[in-house]
Each structure stands twice: as structure tokens, then as C-alpha cells.
Write a protein that holds these residues in place. Structure first.
Motif, short mmCIF file in Angstrom:
data_model
loop_
_atom_site.label_atom_id
_atom_site.label_comp_id
_atom_site.label_asym_id
_atom_site.label_seq_id
_atom_site.Cartn_x
_atom_site.Cartn_y
_atom_site.Cartn_z
N VAL A 41 18.20 -34.24 32.69
CA VAL A 41 17.41 -33.69 33.78
C VAL A 41 16.35 -32.77 33.19
O VAL A 41 16.65 -31.91 32.35
N LEU A 42 15.11 -32.97 33.60
CA LEU A 42 14.00 -32.11 33.20
C LEU A 42 13.48 -31.37 34.42
O LEU A 42 12.98 -32.00 35.36
N PHE A 43 13.60 -30.05 34.43
CA PHE A 43 12.97 -29.24 35.47
C PHE A 43 11.57 -28.88 35.01
O PHE A 43 11.36 -28.49 33.86
N LEU A 44 10.61 -29.02 35.92
CA LEU A 44 9.22 -28.63 35.67
C LEU A 44 8.88 -27.49 36.63
O LEU A 44 8.83 -27.71 37.85
N VAL A 45 8.64 -26.29 36.09
CA VAL A 45 8.44 -25.12 36.95
C VAL A 45 7.26 -24.32 36.42
O VAL A 45 7.25 -23.92 35.24
N VAL A 46 6.28 -24.07 37.29
CA VAL A 46 5.10 -23.30 36.87
C VAL A 46 4.79 -22.23 37.91
O VAL A 46 5.11 -22.35 39.08
N GLY A 47 4.18 -21.15 37.44
CA GLY A 47 3.64 -20.14 38.33
C GLY A 47 4.49 -18.90 38.47
O GLY A 47 5.72 -18.94 38.45
N GLU A 48 3.81 -17.77 38.65
CA GLU A 48 4.49 -16.48 38.79
C GLU A 48 5.35 -16.43 40.03
O GLU A 48 6.33 -15.68 40.10
N GLY A 49 5.02 -17.24 41.04
CA GLY A 49 5.80 -17.27 42.26
C GLY A 49 7.22 -17.74 42.06
O GLY A 49 8.08 -17.51 42.92
N LYS A 50 7.49 -18.41 40.95
CA LYS A 50 8.84 -18.89 40.65
C LYS A 50 9.59 -17.97 39.67
O LYS A 50 10.74 -18.24 39.33
N ALA A 51 8.94 -16.89 39.25
CA ALA A 51 9.51 -16.06 38.18
C ALA A 51 10.84 -15.44 38.58
O ALA A 51 11.79 -15.40 37.78
N SER A 52 10.92 -14.92 39.79
CA SER A 52 12.17 -14.28 40.22
C SER A 52 13.32 -15.28 40.26
O SER A 52 14.44 -14.97 39.83
N ARG A 53 13.05 -16.47 40.75
CA ARG A 53 14.11 -17.48 40.83
C ARG A 53 14.53 -17.96 39.45
O ARG A 53 15.72 -18.19 39.21
N ILE A 54 13.58 -18.12 38.54
CA ILE A 54 13.94 -18.52 37.18
C ILE A 54 14.87 -17.47 36.57
O ILE A 54 15.87 -17.80 35.92
N ALA A 55 14.55 -16.21 36.77
CA ALA A 55 15.41 -15.14 36.24
C ALA A 55 16.79 -15.19 36.88
O ALA A 55 17.80 -14.97 36.20
N GLU A 56 16.85 -15.49 38.17
CA GLU A 56 18.15 -15.58 38.85
C GLU A 56 18.95 -16.77 38.35
O GLU A 56 20.17 -16.67 38.17
N VAL A 57 18.29 -17.90 38.16
CA VAL A 57 18.99 -19.07 37.63
C VAL A 57 19.56 -18.75 36.25
O VAL A 57 20.71 -19.04 35.94
N HIS A 58 18.74 -18.12 35.42
CA HIS A 58 19.19 -17.78 34.08
C HIS A 58 20.34 -16.78 34.10
O HIS A 58 21.21 -16.80 33.22
N ALA A 59 20.36 -15.91 35.11
CA ALA A 59 21.42 -14.91 35.22
C ALA A 59 22.69 -15.47 35.85
O ALA A 59 23.71 -14.79 35.90
N GLY A 60 22.63 -16.71 36.34
CA GLY A 60 23.83 -17.33 36.88
C GLY A 60 23.98 -17.23 38.38
O GLY A 60 25.08 -17.43 38.90
N GLU A 61 22.90 -16.93 39.10
CA GLU A 61 22.98 -16.87 40.55
C GLU A 61 23.32 -18.26 41.12
O GLU A 61 22.93 -19.28 40.56
N ASP A 62 24.04 -18.27 42.23
CA ASP A 62 24.50 -19.53 42.83
C ASP A 62 23.41 -20.12 43.73
O ASP A 62 23.46 -20.01 44.95
N LEU A 63 22.44 -20.74 43.10
CA LEU A 63 21.34 -21.40 43.80
C LEU A 63 21.46 -22.91 43.58
O LEU A 63 22.00 -23.36 42.56
N PRO A 64 20.97 -23.72 44.53
CA PRO A 64 21.07 -25.18 44.34
C PRO A 64 20.53 -25.65 42.99
O PRO A 64 21.16 -26.45 42.30
N ALA A 65 19.35 -25.16 42.61
CA ALA A 65 18.76 -25.60 41.35
C ALA A 65 19.63 -25.22 40.15
O ALA A 65 19.71 -25.96 39.17
N ALA A 66 20.29 -24.09 40.24
CA ALA A 66 21.13 -23.63 39.14
C ALA A 66 22.40 -24.44 39.00
O ALA A 66 23.05 -24.41 37.95
N ARG A 67 22.74 -25.18 40.02
CA ARG A 67 23.99 -25.95 40.01
C ARG A 67 23.80 -27.39 39.53
O ARG A 67 24.75 -28.15 39.46
#
Length: 243
Positions: A197-223
Motif C-alpha cells: 500500500v502506498l499512501f500519497l499525502v501532500v499539504g500542510e492541511g494534512k500535517a496534524s493527521r500525519i502526526a496523529e497516525v505516526h503517534a498511533g491514533e486510532d484513525l481509519p488511515a492508520a489502521r
């Protein structure tokens, strides 16, 4: 310049199983180059490939680069991890975007759900019957490109919706109250059938979510998981809140 400068992993936390591989690129253009390179390497290395295509605007540059590549596309079949419940030629249709930017130009076979008749549930079931046998065939390589929304959704697995919690290898109809609309989507277990699976993510608007995914938050993308690897290709802006 133009090459990834960070590779980060996370091996525990949240609902995500396994390591999270993050490759940070300088900008959206460099990200498209990296994504194209990885997809072409998969095409060239395998006789038969199922390629899941992401919706939205982020993949457009990658599609353009893939369409210009001199490779044998006859070994590739494309499919759609999620679709809006709109006619195929609607401006919001994922399959319309995919045909116009990639598959019509290359001759790649595109398997798309039929959104012209019946109900969302019936269309999802019919489409699942078509693609699931191919996606679960271990003799066929499976690569999926995905994006992530500002709320952490991926495909049409929005937080709090029924499909997010579906634990079967399925393609389902999913009502999204946030947008008051039906979507068709692969479930997390179906996405997990992919080799890569390749995620393609761009833009500052996604920065908070990327940090949450990396921290282990239970988000659909993180699963999202895969047989071999889930690789997050992100630009510097999207990675700006990573430590």
C-alpha cells in the motif's frame, strides 16, 4: 534534492499493526516522481498486477507520469478502492478521473463499479464479486495507492461510519453522514489483502493527521495494513508536525 530525506518507523501504538514507514519528499512534484518510480518497479517486476487507484487530486501528477512511461500496461488491471454514488461521467466520479488521467491513455483495463442502476448495496456486492477473487489470488501482485482526508479517512472509510468497523473481506456501501451521501468502499480487511500500500499525502492541511497516525491514533488511515508494507509518501508540508 528531489529525493526522500527521512525514513521513519513506528512499531507500536494505537490500532495499527506493524511498522509505519514514512518517506518524506521535498514537495508534491518529488512525491509524484517517487510514487511513479515505485509503481513502475512493481509493474516491471510482475507478470500480473492489480493496481488500486486513489481518488482526489493528489494522484493526478502521478497518473500523468505513469501515462507517459513506456511500459507494457497489458499486465496491469486497475480497480477502484472507493467510489462516490454518482453516474460514471459525473464530475465527482472517481472512475471518470481515472479514465481521463490514466487508463484511457495507457489502455490499462479499469474495473469500475456500476453506479447507474440498482442500490449502492447491490452495486457494491456485484463489484466485490468481481474484484475480490483477483485481489485475494496469491499469484497476482496487488498494489494499492491511497490518500488520506483531513479527518483521517481513507478510501471511503470515514471515522464513525459502519464500514469503518466492518471486519470482513468485502466491498460495501457506506453511508457517510458527514457528507449526507452514499459511498462504495473496500473494507480494511480487503485493503489488507494488498501486497503493498502506498499512501500519497501532500499539504500542510494534512500535517496534524500525519502526526496523529505516526503517534498511533486510532484513525481509519492508520489502521490500513498490507501483506508486505504500508509506505507513506508525504511532502515536507504534510510532515511538518512530525518530531
Amino acid at each position: 534534492p528531489g529525493r526522500p530525506w527521512i525514513h521513519a518507523t513506528r512499531s507500536s501504538g494505537g490500532a495499527y499493526r506493524g511498522a509505519m514507514d514514512i518517506v518524506i519528499l521535498p514537495d508534491a512534484e518529488a512525491l509524484a516522481v517517487e510514487a511513479t518510480s515505485r509503481v513502475l518497479a512493481e509493474v516491471e517486476a510482475h507478470e500480473s498486477l492489480m493496481l488500486g487507484l486513489a481518488g482526489g487530486s493528489t494522484p493526478l501528477a502521478t497518473h500523468a507520469a505513469l501515462a507517459a512511461a513506456p511500459v507494457d500496461w497489458t499486465r496491469v488491471t486497475a480497480w477502484i478502492p472507493d467510489e462516490r454514488w454518482v453516474p460514471p461521467n459525473d464530475p465527482n466520479s472517481n472512475q471518470r478521473m481515472m479514465r481521463e488521467t490514466l487508463t484511457d491513455q495507457t489502455g490499462i483495463e479499469l474495473l469500475a463499479p456500476d453506479t447507474t442502476a440498482g442500490t449502492p448495496a447491490a452495486a457494491a456486492t456485484t463489484y466485490g464479486d468481481l474484484v475480490i477473487p483477483r485481489l485475494t489470488d496469491r499469484d497476482v501482485r496487488s498494489v494499492v495507492m491511497l490518500g488520506m482526508g483531513d479527518d483521517g479517512h481513507t478510501a471511503s472509510l470515514f471515522p464513525g461510519t459502519v464500514a469503518e468497523g466492518n471486519d470482513t473481506i468485502s466491498y460495501v456501501a457506506n453511508f457517510v453522514p458527514q457528507h449526507d451521501t452514499w459511498r462504495l468502499t473496500a473494507t480494511l480487511p480487503l485493503l489488507a489483502e494488498a501486497d503493498l500500500v502506498l499512501f500519497l499525502v501532500v499539504g500542510e492541511g494534512k500535517a496534524s493527521r500525519i502526526a496523529e497516525v505516526h503517534a498511533g491514533e486510532d484513525l481509519p488511515a492508520a489502521r490500513v495494513t498490507a501483506k508486505e508494507a504500508v509506505v507513506w509518501l508525504v511532502d515536507e508540508a504534510a510532515a511538518s508536525r512530525l518530531s
